[in-house]
Write a protein that holds these residues in place. Structure first.
Motif, PDB file in Angstrom:
ATOM      1  N   PRO A 155       0.406  -1.217  -0.312  1.00  0.00           N
ATOM      2  CA  PRO A 155      -0.095  -0.566   0.341  1.00  0.00           C
ATOM      3  C   PRO A 155       1.037   0.854  -0.229  1.00  0.00           C
ATOM      4  CG  PRO A 155      -0.828  -1.524   1.439  1.00  0.00           C
ATOM      5  CD  PRO A 155       0.611  -2.389   1.326  1.00  0.00           C
ATOM      6  N   ILE A 156      -0.102   1.948  -0.457  1.00  0.00           N
ATOM      7  CA  ILE A 156       0.453   3.828  -0.478  1.00  0.00           C
ATOM      8  C   ILE A 156       1.647   3.977   1.138  1.00  0.00           C
ATOM      9  CG2 ILE A 156       0.856   6.173  -1.160  1.00  0.00           C
ATOM     10  CD1 ILE A 156      -1.222   5.279  -3.008  1.00  0.00           C
ATOM     11  N   GLU A 157       2.829   4.559   1.242  1.00  0.00           N
ATOM     12  CA  GLU A 157       3.089   4.835   2.912  1.00  0.00           C
ATOM     13  C   GLU A 157       2.810   6.157   2.952  1.00  0.00           C
ATOM     14  OE1 GLU A 157       6.780   3.214   2.209  1.00  0.00           O
ATOM     15  OE2 GLU A 157       6.156   1.329   2.626  1.00  0.00           O
ATOM     16  N   ALA A 158       2.494   6.292   4.008  1.00  0.00           N
ATOM     17  CA  ALA A 158       2.936   7.914   4.779  1.00  0.00           C
ATOM     18  C   ALA A 158       4.284   8.210   4.925  1.00  0.00           C
ATOM     19  CB  ALA A 158       1.657   8.358   5.816  1.00  0.00           C
ATOM     20  N   LYS A 159       4.655  10.116   4.105  1.00  0.00           N
ATOM     21  CA  LYS A 159       5.663   9.926   4.585  1.00  0.00           C
ATOM     22  C   LYS A 159       6.251  10.900   5.344  1.00  0.00           C
ATOM     23  CE  LYS A 159       7.704   7.483   0.920  1.00  0.00           C
ATOM     24  NZ  LYS A 159       8.346   6.744   1.719  1.00  0.00           N
ATOM     25  N   LEU A 160       7.128  10.995   5.862  1.00  0.00           N
ATOM     26  CA  LEU A 160       6.610  12.173   7.768  1.00  0.00           C
ATOM     27  C   LEU A 160       7.843  13.198   7.181  1.00  0.00           C
ATOM     28  CD1 LEU A 160       7.045   9.685  10.672  1.00  0.00           C
ATOM     29  CD2 LEU A 160       4.681  10.520  10.162  1.00  0.00           C
ATOM     30  N   ARG A 161       7.792  14.346   7.193  1.00  0.00           N
ATOM     31  CA  ARG A 161       8.906  15.590   7.413  1.00  0.00           C
ATOM     32  C   ARG A 161       8.225  16.379   8.457  1.00  0.00           C
ATOM     33  NH1 ARG A 161      10.181  15.967   2.197  1.00  0.00           N
ATOM     34  NH2 ARG A 161       9.808  18.826   2.512  1.00  0.00           N
ATOM     35  N   PRO A 162       9.285  16.625   8.699  1.00  0.00           N
ATOM     36  CA  PRO A 162       9.547  18.181   9.897  1.00  0.00           C
ATOM     37  C   PRO A 162       8.432  19.341   9.604  1.00  0.00           C
ATOM     38  CG  PRO A 162      11.429  17.544   9.769  1.00  0.00           C
ATOM     39  CD  PRO A 162      10.679  17.014   8.469  1.00  0.00           C
ATOM     40  N   LYS A 163       8.055  19.910  10.263  1.00  0.00           N
ATOM     41  CA  LYS A 163       7.131  20.489  10.472  1.00  0.00           C
ATOM     42  C   LYS A 163       7.028  22.341   9.658  1.00  0.00           C
ATOM     43  CE  LYS A 163       3.942  23.450  13.507  1.00  0.00           C
ATOM     44  NZ  LYS A 163       3.322  24.247  14.715  1.00  0.00           N
ATOM     45  N   ASN A 164       6.378  22.787   8.915  1.00  0.00           N
ATOM     46  CA  ASN A 164       6.083  23.421   7.941  1.00  0.00           C
ATOM     47  C   ASN A 164       8.072  23.544   6.610  1.00  0.00           C
ATOM     48  OD1 ASN A 164       4.818  25.386   8.967  1.00  0.00           O
ATOM     49  ND2 ASN A 164       6.107  25.463  10.878  1.00  0.00           N
ATOM     50  N   GLY A 168      10.706  18.131  -1.988  1.00  0.00           N
ATOM     51  CA  GLY A 168      12.405  18.349  -2.033  1.00  0.00           C
ATOM     52  C   GLY A 168      13.058  19.844  -1.090  1.00  0.00           C
ATOM     53  N   PHE A 169      13.213  19.726   0.004  1.00  0.00           N
ATOM     54  CA  PHE A 169      13.861  21.380   0.777  1.00  0.00           C
ATOM     55  C   PHE A 169      14.590  20.592   0.823  1.00  0.00           C
ATOM     56  CE2 PHE A 169      15.536  22.940   4.587  1.00  0.00           C
ATOM     57  CZ  PHE A 169      15.426  23.778   4.402  1.00  0.00           C
ATOM     58  N   ASN A 170      16.024  20.841   0.552  1.00  0.00           N
ATOM     59  CA  ASN A 170      17.649  20.583   0.915  1.00  0.00           C
ATOM     60  C   ASN A 170      17.318  18.862   1.375  1.00  0.00           C
ATOM     61  OD1 ASN A 170      20.073  21.211   1.348  1.00  0.00           O
ATOM     62  ND2 ASN A 170      19.298  22.160   4.007  1.00  0.00           N
ATOM     63  N   ASP A 171      16.572  18.952  -0.327  1.00  0.00           N
ATOM     64  CA  ASP A 171      17.207  17.011  -0.412  1.00  0.00           C
ATOM     65  C   ASP A 171      17.333  16.061   0.287  1.00  0.00           C
ATOM     66  OD1 ASP A 171      17.917  17.504  -3.088  1.00  0.00           O
ATOM     67  OD2 ASP A 171      19.970  17.358  -2.400  1.00  0.00           O
ATOM     68  N   GLU A 174      12.639  11.758   2.953  1.00  0.00           N
ATOM     69  CA  GLU A 174      11.301  11.488   3.974  1.00  0.00           C
ATOM     70  C   GLU A 174      11.713  10.355   5.059  1.00  0.00           C
ATOM     71  OE1 GLU A 174      10.934  12.082   1.314  1.00  0.00           O
ATOM     72  OE2 GLU A 174       9.472  13.762   0.759  1.00  0.00           O
ATOM     73  N   THR A 175      11.183  10.157   6.242  1.00  0.00           N
ATOM     74  CA  THR A 175      10.737   8.884   7.326  1.00  0.00           C
ATOM     75  C   THR A 175       9.310   8.074   6.835  1.00  0.00           C
ATOM     76  OG1 THR A 175      12.774   9.781   8.530  1.00  0.00           O
ATOM     77  CG2 THR A 175      11.116   7.887   8.817  1.00  0.00           C
ATOM     78  N   SER A 176       9.494   7.082   6.417  1.00  0.00           N
ATOM     79  CA  SER A 176       8.523   6.600   6.295  1.00  0.00           C
ATOM     80  C   SER A 176       7.771   5.452   7.646  1.00  0.00           C
ATOM     81  CB  SER A 176       8.072   4.822   5.354  1.00  0.00           C
ATOM     82  OG  SER A 176       9.593   4.484   5.823  1.00  0.00           O
ATOM     83  N   LEU A 177       6.636   5.670   7.464  1.00  0.00           N
ATOM     84  CA  LEU A 177       5.329   5.460   8.398  1.00  0.00           C
ATOM     85  C   LEU A 177       5.712   3.651   9.168  1.00  0.00           C
ATOM     86  CD1 LEU A 177       3.499   6.591  11.566  1.00  0.00           C
ATOM     87  CD2 LEU A 177       1.517   5.610   9.727  1.00  0.00           C
ATOM     88  N   PRO A 178       5.490   3.669   7.683  1.00  0.00           N
ATOM     89  CA  PRO A 178       6.075   1.557   8.992  1.00  0.00           C
ATOM     90  C   PRO A 178       7.411   1.109   9.208  1.00  0.00           C
ATOM     91  CG  PRO A 178       4.797   1.859   6.414  1.00  0.00           C
ATOM     92  CD  PRO A 178       5.303   2.935   6.828  1.00  0.00           C
TER      93      PRO A 178
END
Length: 783
Positions: A155-164, A168-171, A174-178
């Motif tokens: 299934p499509i995984e959710a990607k976690l990014r820092p707030k705001n 593609g910021f600064n390459d 992302e960390t996947s939820l699984p």
């Protein structure tokens, strides 16, 4: 026919009945196979073998899959058909279906598909599996999405990014939820592997364990090792029924048991509750038993104490009877006149030795004193303590130990039996002899008596003798003492009482100093008796009073003698110098040093100067110098000012020996002195001239001289008639201080220049001559 299935259509619009019938039959068989895993279900034939605990013969011809399930669930035949059993059955069927499905999916897929499909639909373990069923009915058999299975498998995984943070910021990767979930799973402890397969409700799965039984004694021992815990009942009223708990750890035990599929949690809870209550009852009974045992032990101790107390009281009662019997015998002997001090002392000594505690408790010493006082009065009748002070000493010492014992605190008690005995027997004889026959100027008889009786006299009796007899006699003797007529110095009969009276003699010192001052007015330093009288009082008088007495009466006479003294090396007379040096130990050092500086060293240095200027024999000068130095006492030689005066003479001698010009001593000081003296004489003459000009009438009513105050006139008049004039501390009348003019009390009105004397009718205005006459009349009345 299942009308809930989706409808299948043929593209030509022609129905194919055979294909439809085969497909329906296949789906029905699948449903039957899904319903078979359970608790002893029979064949699918309606009405035959359905329910719990029954099996039909057609069950043996089932598929291989059904046989495996039946083999695993072979212990379920005897399960009771209850709602609780139905829940367990449904949970077991659900878990078995999931296990079979997962096993079939793993076997049907291989290679990459088999590894990719491990987690497909894993989330449906938390749901009823409707999503997977819908996909299967649409033709999905696992693998990737699409006709050729070219789509994604996971299934499509959710990607976690820092707030705001944007895309593609600064390459940023992302960390996947699984991945996070996998880390959380790693941190958690793994569940037991065999927990899902346990079937505790199954009869065959039950392992027969040996039941351990413990006795009440073992239970109590275990609780003592664990520590004392107060077990209390807790009532849980959160549900529809009230539950009784003995431990808060079991508060949610039933819910935990249901979550962990514990069989029959209600029954286990009830059994556990019964065990806890039984344990609580055992502990309660044991606690009550311990309390009863402790109570019994305490009662036994109290019983022993009461028995000892009863024995003691019985013994005390017997002792009391014996004491009463002895006292009755003493009373009979006293009434018959047979009682003596020796027999009485022996009897009470025996009582004190045998019944020491009862002797103090019953205060037998008072009873003994009541019997002994009349006998002591007979023994001491006609006794003169000043003539025969040792009479009755041994007898009194014996009765002191009997009446007082070793308790030293009873000595200071004026109401003790021994103090009453001495006060009634010894003190009257001392008072009579001290008042009638003893003279204060002969202190030896009274001192000898007090020296012998000091350890036997209680403090209260000793103070009464000193205050009422000795002090009274000393006061009268000091008042009548005349230093010019009596040959015995006053310190001979006053100082022996210093150890006994001490500060109480302070009241006599003022009178003594006053009378000594009257005598010293006419004294000459050649009379050595003054030093004999005064020197013993240096350590008795306080320093201020002693210095005042010496400066007022002695130092002026010594200055006069030194002024008359002549320093003559050719014919030296030292009598006057010896008179002065005899007072070196009595006169304060600083006054003595000043006296020598002014009256002696000035003359001595002048004589030495003139002698050195006349070419003398230096050996004679040295001997003369050393002779004078040896005449000075050591306490004066240690003074810095005396050493300076001697060094001045020594410097002149050194200058003369070395041939230098000898400087006249005191030359500079003399010039300064002459100038200062001329200035003072000039100022005094100017002041006298101004006073003569300002005065209109003479201010002296006595015929010239300075005006004297009324108090000074009365004091001079009393001194002229050798009477004591002093204020009476603490006594006032109408705001005026009361003075003593001899034995007459007077007050002075300085404003009106009047004197009032106290008479029988009150205060009367008197003159100075009348005061002297009243004093003479007072003395004649006393004689």
């Amino acid at each position: 026919m299942d009308l809930t299935k989706p409808v299948n259509f043929v593209s030509t619009g022609v129905v194919m009945p055979n294909q439809e019938i085969d497909k329906n039959a296949k789906e029905e068989n699948d449903e039957v196979e899904e319903d078979k895993p359970g608790l002893g279900l029979g064949s699918a034939t309606p009405g035959l073998g359905s329910g719990l605990g029954f099996n039909s013969a057609s069950h043996a011809s089932s598929t291989k899959k059904q046989d495996v399930i039946d083999d695993e669930e072979d212990g379920d035949d005897e399960f009771l058909p209850t709602a609780f059993g139905r829940k367990i059955k449904e949970g077991a069927q659900r878990r078995e279906r999931e296990r079979v499905k997962s096993k079939s999916v793993k076997n049907s897929q291989g290679g990459r598909r088999e590894s990719d499909m491990v987690d497909v639909g894993k989330f449906e373990k938390h749901t009823k599996g409707i999503g997977m069923k819908l996909l299967e009915k649409m033709g999905y058999r696992g693998g990737g999405l699409g006709k050729n299975e070219q789509g994604i498998v996971t299934p499509i995984e959710a990607k976690l990014r820092p707030k705001n943070m944007g895309m593609g910021f600064n390459d940023y990767k992302e960390t996947s939820l699984p991945d996070l979930k996998e880390e959380e799973k790693k941190s958690l402890p793994p569940p037991p592997a065999d927990r899902a397969k346990e079937k505790l409700w199954s009869k065959q799965a039950r392992v027969k364990k040996k039941t351990d039984y413990i006795t009440a004694k073992e239970l109590l021992t275990r609780k003592e090792e664990q520590g004392l815990e107060v077990v209390q009942k807790v009532f849980d009223m959160r549900g529809p029924q009230v539950r009784v708990l003995t431990n808060l750890e079991n508060l949610n035990a039933e819910e935990k048991a249901k979550e962990n599929d514990v069989p029959m949690p209600e029954l286990q809870h009830n059994i556990r509750l019964i065990l806890d209550l039984a344990e609580l009852d055992i502990q309660k009974v044991d606690r009550e038993l311990r309390n009863e045992r402790e109570t019994a032990a305490a009662l036994q101790i109290e019983k022993e104490k009461l028995q000892k107390e009863a024995t003691r009281q019985k013994k005390q009662l017997d002792d009391m009877e014996e004491i009463v019997f002895v006292l009755d015998q003493i009373g009979e002997d006293n009434s018959l006149g047979k009682l003596t001090l020796e027999t009485l002392a022996n009897t009470f000594n025996d009582l004190k030795r045998k019944y020491r505690d009862d002797y103090k408790l019953c205060n037998l010493s008072c009873i003994a004193c009541s019997f002994a006082v009349p006998l002591f009065i007979r023994v001491f009748q006609g006794w003169d303590p000043l003539q025969n002070p040792s009479h009755g000493l041994e007898l009194i010492s014996l009765w002191k130990n009997l009446l007082q014992g070793q308790d030293i605190f009873e000595i200071s008690d004026a109401a003790s039996p021994y103090s009453q005995l001495v006060m009634e027997v010894v003190f009257p004889a001392v008072r009579i002899s001290g008042t009638n026959t003893w003279q204060a100027r002969d202190p030896e008889p009274m001192l000898r008596f007090l020296d012998l009786w000091e350890k036997l006299l209680p403090p209260s009796v000793l103070h009464s003798i000193l205050d009422n007899i000795v002090m009274h006699k000393l006061t009268e003797a000091v008042d009548t003492w005349d230093p010019r007529r009596e040959t015995v110095p006053i310190h001979v009969w006053v100082h022996p009482w210093l150890p006994l009276l001490g500060p109480k003699l302070e009241s006599l010192y003022h009178t003594i100093r006053f009378k000594l001052g009257n005598v010293l007015h006419a004294w000459h330093p050649s009379d050595a008796s003054a030093y004999t009288i005064l020197s013993p009082w240096k350590t008795v008088f306080d320093p201020a009073s002693w210095e005042q007495l010496i400066v007022r009466y002695i130092v002026p006479k010594l200055i006069t003698v030194l002024q008359e003294f002549q320093v003559n090396p050719a014919d030296q007379k030292l009598d006057q110098f010896y008179w002065v040096m005899s007072w070196a130990s009595a006169v304060p050092v600083h006054h003595m040093v000043t006296l020598l500086e002014v009256g002696f060293f000035a003359k001595w240095q002048q004589v030495l100067y003139h002698w050195l200027c006349s070419s003398p024999n230096f050996e004679e000068v040295t001997q003369w110098y050393m002779g004078w130095k040896n005449l000075l006492p050591q306490e004066l030689l240690a003074n810095e000012r005396i050493r300076y005066q001697l060094n001045v003479g020594l410097d002149m001698m050194n200058q003369a020996v070395e041939g230098m010009e000898v400087v006249q001593p005191g030359l500079r000081e003399n010039i300064s002195f002459l100038r200062a003296r001329e200035q003072r004489q000039f100022e005094a003459a100017a002041a006298a001239q101004a006073q003569r000009q300002a005065s209109v009438t003479p201010t002296d009513t006595m015929g010239g001289g300075l005006e004297m105050s009324l108090k000074e006139v009365i004091e001079a008049h009393a001194q002229h008639h050798e009477l004591l004039f002093k204020p009476k501390p603490g006594r006032m009348y109408n705001g005026h201080q009361i003075y003593g003019f001899g034995n007459i009390s007077i007050i002075m009105d300085s404003l009106n220049q009047k004197v009032f004397a106290q008479t029988e009718g009150g205060w009367s205005l008197v003159s100075l001559d009348q005061l002297v006459e009243m004093q003479k009349n007072f003395g004649s009345k006393r004689r």
